[in-house]
Design a protein around this motif. Structure first.
Motif, PDB file in Angstrom:
ATOM      1  N   TRP A  68       0.832  -1.203   0.000  1.00 39.16           N
ATOM      2  CA  TRP A  68       0.000   0.000   0.000  1.00 39.16           C
ATOM      3  C   TRP A  68       0.867   1.254   0.000  1.00 39.16           C
ATOM      4  CZ3 TRP A  68      -5.398  -0.241   0.275  1.00 39.16           C
ATOM      5  CH2 TRP A  68      -5.935  -1.519   0.514  1.00 39.16           C
ATOM      6  N   ASP A  69       0.391   2.277  -0.701  1.00 33.44           N
ATOM      7  CA  ASP A  69       0.986   3.616  -0.638  1.00 33.44           C
ATOM      8  C   ASP A  69      -0.157   4.575  -0.336  1.00 33.44           C
ATOM      9  OD1 ASP A  69       2.023   6.129  -0.967  1.00 33.44           O
ATOM     10  OD2 ASP A  69       2.902   5.764  -2.933  1.00 33.44           O
ATOM     11  N   LYS A  70      -0.205   5.043   0.903  1.00 36.35           N
ATOM     12  CA  LYS A  70      -1.300   5.932   1.323  1.00 36.35           C
ATOM     13  C   LYS A  70      -0.811   7.372   1.481  1.00 36.35           C
ATOM     14  CE  LYS A  70      -3.646   2.172   3.660  1.00 36.35           C
ATOM     15  NZ  LYS A  70      -4.161   1.609   4.888  1.00 36.35           N
ATOM     16  N   THR A  71       0.286   7.717   0.787  1.00 35.34           N
ATOM     17  CA  THR A  71       0.856   9.055   0.947  1.00 35.34           C
ATOM     18  C   THR A  71       0.077  10.136   0.195  1.00 35.34           C
ATOM     19  OG1 THR A  71       2.435   8.595  -0.835  1.00 35.34           O
ATOM     20  CG2 THR A  71       3.216   8.255   1.412  1.00 35.34           C
ATOM     21  N   GLU A  72      -0.659   9.750  -0.839  1.00 35.96           N
ATOM     22  CA  GLU A  72      -1.463  10.715  -1.594  1.00 35.96           C
ATOM     23  C   GLU A  72      -2.772  10.968  -0.859  1.00 35.96           C
ATOM     24  OE1 GLU A  72      -0.747  12.382  -4.501  1.00 35.96           O
ATOM     25  OE2 GLU A  72       1.256  11.545  -4.253  1.00 35.96           O
ATOM     26  N   LYS A  73      -3.230  12.200  -0.907  1.00 36.31           N
ATOM     27  CA  LYS A  73      -4.504  12.538  -0.249  1.00 36.31           C
ATOM     28  C   LYS A  73      -5.698  12.126  -1.121  1.00 36.31           C
ATOM     29  CE  LYS A  73      -2.685  15.088   3.191  1.00 36.31           C
ATOM     30  NZ  LYS A  73      -1.587  14.226   3.528  1.00 36.31           N
ATOM     31  N   LYS A  98      11.633 -10.404  -1.685  1.00 34.88           N
ATOM     32  CA  LYS A  98      11.802  -9.621  -2.914  1.00 34.88           C
ATOM     33  C   LYS A  98      10.783  -8.479  -2.951  1.00 34.88           C
ATOM     34  CE  LYS A  98      11.875 -10.123  -7.928  1.00 34.88           C
ATOM     35  NZ  LYS A  98      11.828 -11.076  -9.035  1.00 34.88           N
ATOM     36  N   ALA A  99       9.535  -8.773  -2.613  1.00 38.28           N
ATOM     37  CA  ALA A  99       8.489  -7.742  -2.585  1.00 38.28           C
ATOM     38  C   ALA A  99       8.834  -6.653  -1.583  1.00 38.28           C
ATOM     39  CB  ALA A  99       7.139  -8.377  -2.256  1.00 38.28           C
ATOM     40  N   GLU A 100       9.370  -7.035  -0.434  1.00 38.50           N
ATOM     41  CA  GLU A 100       9.752  -6.058   0.596  1.00 38.50           C
ATOM     42  C   GLU A 100      10.895  -5.173   0.101  1.00 38.50           C
ATOM     43  OE1 GLU A 100       9.843  -3.696   3.772  1.00 38.50           O
ATOM     44  OE2 GLU A 100       8.243  -5.110   3.324  1.00 38.50           O
ATOM     45  N   ARG A 101      11.884  -5.753  -0.583  1.00 34.87           N
ATOM     46  CA  ARG A 101      12.986  -4.951  -1.146  1.00 34.87           C
ATOM     47  C   ARG A 101      12.466  -3.935  -2.164  1.00 34.87           C
ATOM     48  NH1 ARG A 101      15.539  -9.823  -1.430  1.00 34.87           N
ATOM     49  NH2 ARG A 101      15.280  -9.992  -3.687  1.00 34.87           N
ATOM     50  N   ILE A 102      11.555  -4.382  -3.024  1.00 41.18           N
ATOM     51  CA  ILE A 102      10.976  -3.483  -4.029  1.00 41.18           C
ATOM     52  C   ILE A 102      10.199  -2.366  -3.340  1.00 41.18           C
ATOM     53  CG2 ILE A 102       9.311  -3.317  -5.927  1.00 41.18           C
ATOM     54  CD1 ILE A 102      10.161  -6.241  -6.686  1.00 41.18           C
ATOM     55  N   ARG A 103       9.458  -2.715  -2.281  1.00 38.14           N
ATOM     56  CA  ARG A 103       8.688  -1.708  -1.526  1.00 38.14           C
ATOM     57  C   ARG A 103       9.608  -0.647  -0.932  1.00 38.14           C
ATOM     58  NH1 ARG A 103       6.740  -0.049   3.337  1.00 38.14           N
ATOM     59  NH2 ARG A 103       8.149  -1.346   4.528  1.00 38.14           N
ATOM     60  N   GLN A 104      10.695  -1.093  -0.303  1.00 35.17           N
ATOM     61  CA  GLN A 104      11.627  -0.147   0.318  1.00 35.17           C
ATOM     62  C   GLN A 104      12.267   0.758  -0.728  1.00 35.17           C
ATOM     63  OE1 GLN A 104      14.288  -2.463   2.779  1.00 35.17           O
ATOM     64  NE2 GLN A 104      12.655  -3.019   4.185  1.00 35.17           N
ATOM     65  N   GLU A 105      12.637   0.192  -1.864  1.00 37.35           N
ATOM     66  CA  GLU A 105      13.236   0.969  -2.944  1.00 37.35           C
ATOM     67  C   GLU A 105      12.247   2.011  -3.483  1.00 37.35           C
ATOM     68  OE1 GLU A 105      16.080   2.427  -5.199  1.00 37.35           O
ATOM     69  OE2 GLU A 105      16.439   0.801  -3.765  1.00 37.35           O
ATOM     70  N   TYR A 106      10.999   1.618  -3.611  1.00 35.36           N
ATOM     71  CA  TYR A 106       9.949   2.518  -4.092  1.00 35.36           C
ATOM     72  C   TYR A 106       9.832   3.743  -3.183  1.00 35.36           C
ATOM     73  CZ  TYR A 106       5.202   4.291  -4.770  1.00 35.36           C
ATOM     74  OH  TYR A 106       4.106   5.105  -4.965  1.00 35.36           O
ATOM     75  N   PHE A 107       9.762   3.522  -1.865  1.00 34.32           N
ATOM     76  CA  PHE A 107       9.605   4.651  -0.946  1.00 34.32           C
ATOM     77  C   PHE A 107      10.864   5.512  -0.868  1.00 34.32           C
ATOM     78  CE2 PHE A 107       5.889   2.211   0.636  1.00 34.32           C
ATOM     79  CZ  PHE A 107       4.951   3.223   0.479  1.00 34.32           C
ATOM     80  N   LYS A 108      12.034   4.904  -1.041  1.00 31.02           N
ATOM     81  CA  LYS A 108      13.278   5.693  -1.105  1.00 31.02           C
ATOM     82  C   LYS A 108      13.220   6.648  -2.285  1.00 31.02           C
ATOM     83  CE  LYS A 108      16.680   2.651   0.609  1.00 31.02           C
ATOM     84  NZ  LYS A 108      17.579   1.609   0.203  1.00 31.02           N
ATOM     85  N   ARG A 109      12.809   6.131  -3.436  1.00 31.08           N
ATOM     86  CA  ARG A 109      12.725   6.967  -4.637  1.00 31.08           C
ATOM     87  C   ARG A 109      11.671   8.052  -4.464  1.00 31.08           C
ATOM     88  NH1 ARG A 109      13.043   2.125  -7.549  1.00 31.08           N
ATOM     89  NH2 ARG A 109      10.870   2.292  -8.150  1.00 31.08           N
ATOM     90  N   ARG A 110      10.565   7.744  -3.831  1.00 30.20           N
ATOM     91  CA  ARG A 110       9.498   8.734  -3.612  1.00 30.20           C
ATOM     92  C   ARG A 110       9.981   9.902  -2.764  1.00 30.20           C
ATOM     93  NH1 ARG A 110       3.878   8.466  -4.619  1.00 30.20           N
ATOM     94  NH2 ARG A 110       3.663  10.135  -3.137  1.00 30.20           N
ATOM     95  N   LYS A 111      10.784   9.608  -1.760  1.00 27.76           N
ATOM     96  CA  LYS A 111      11.286  10.659  -0.865  1.00 27.76           C
ATOM     97  C   LYS A 111      12.201  11.626  -1.595  1.00 27.76           C
ATOM     98  CE  LYS A 111      11.008   8.481   3.625  1.00 27.76           C
ATOM     99  NZ  LYS A 111      11.696   7.705   4.634  1.00 27.76           N
ATOM    100  N   LYS A 112      12.909  11.122  -2.607  1.00 28.20           N
ATOM    101  CA  LYS A 112      13.854  11.967  -3.354  1.00 28.20           C
ATOM    102  C   LYS A 112      13.148  12.959  -4.257  1.00 28.20           C
ATOM    103  CE  LYS A 112      17.642   8.701  -3.213  1.00 28.20           C
ATOM    104  NZ  LYS A 112      18.391   7.691  -3.923  1.00 28.20           N
TER     105      LYS A 112
END
Length: 113
Positions: A68-73, A98-112
């Motif tokens: 889940w990505d609930k960062t958008e309003k 593998k899914a957890e690694r992809i999730r962490q990478e996704y949120f790292k990229r979002r923060k940038k």
């Protein structure tokens, strides 16, 4: 009413594109149904932040991992990370990892951004 919107990350897209047309259609149908019903038979929590979409067609159990990505309003997103054809009762730990690694990478990229 939709409870969430599903987006496919690259590996999930690749997985579905390699399925035969009827299996792919069943995956999309089940995801659409899960978005509208929140049915645990179609979409359920596996471990930690990782969830799975379940789809069965002609004896093949196709699984797509997601988070889940609930960062958008405006909308709640579910991002499908990757998929595999399930052959045993238990979900392989390496697929969850593998899914957890992809999730962490996704949120790292979002923060940038």
């Amino acid at each position: 009413m939709r409870y969430f919107v599903t987006r496919f990350l690259e590996e999930a897209d690749d997985f579905v594109s390699k399925l035969d047309q009827k299996s792919a259609n069943k995956v999309f149908y089940n995801i659409d149904l899960a978005e509208q019903t929140n049915d645990q038979k179609l979409f359920k929590k596996l471990k930690g932040e990782i969830w799975e979409f379940k789809s069965k067609y002609m004896g093949n159990q196709n699984r797509l991992f997601a988070f889940w990505d609930k960062t958008e309003k405006t909308e709640t997103l579910v991002l499908a990370t990757h998929g595999f054809v399930k052959k045993t009762q238990k979900v392989p730990q390496k697929e969850i990892d593998k899914a957890e690694r992809i999730r962490q990478e996704y949120f790292k990229r979002r923060k940038k951004k």
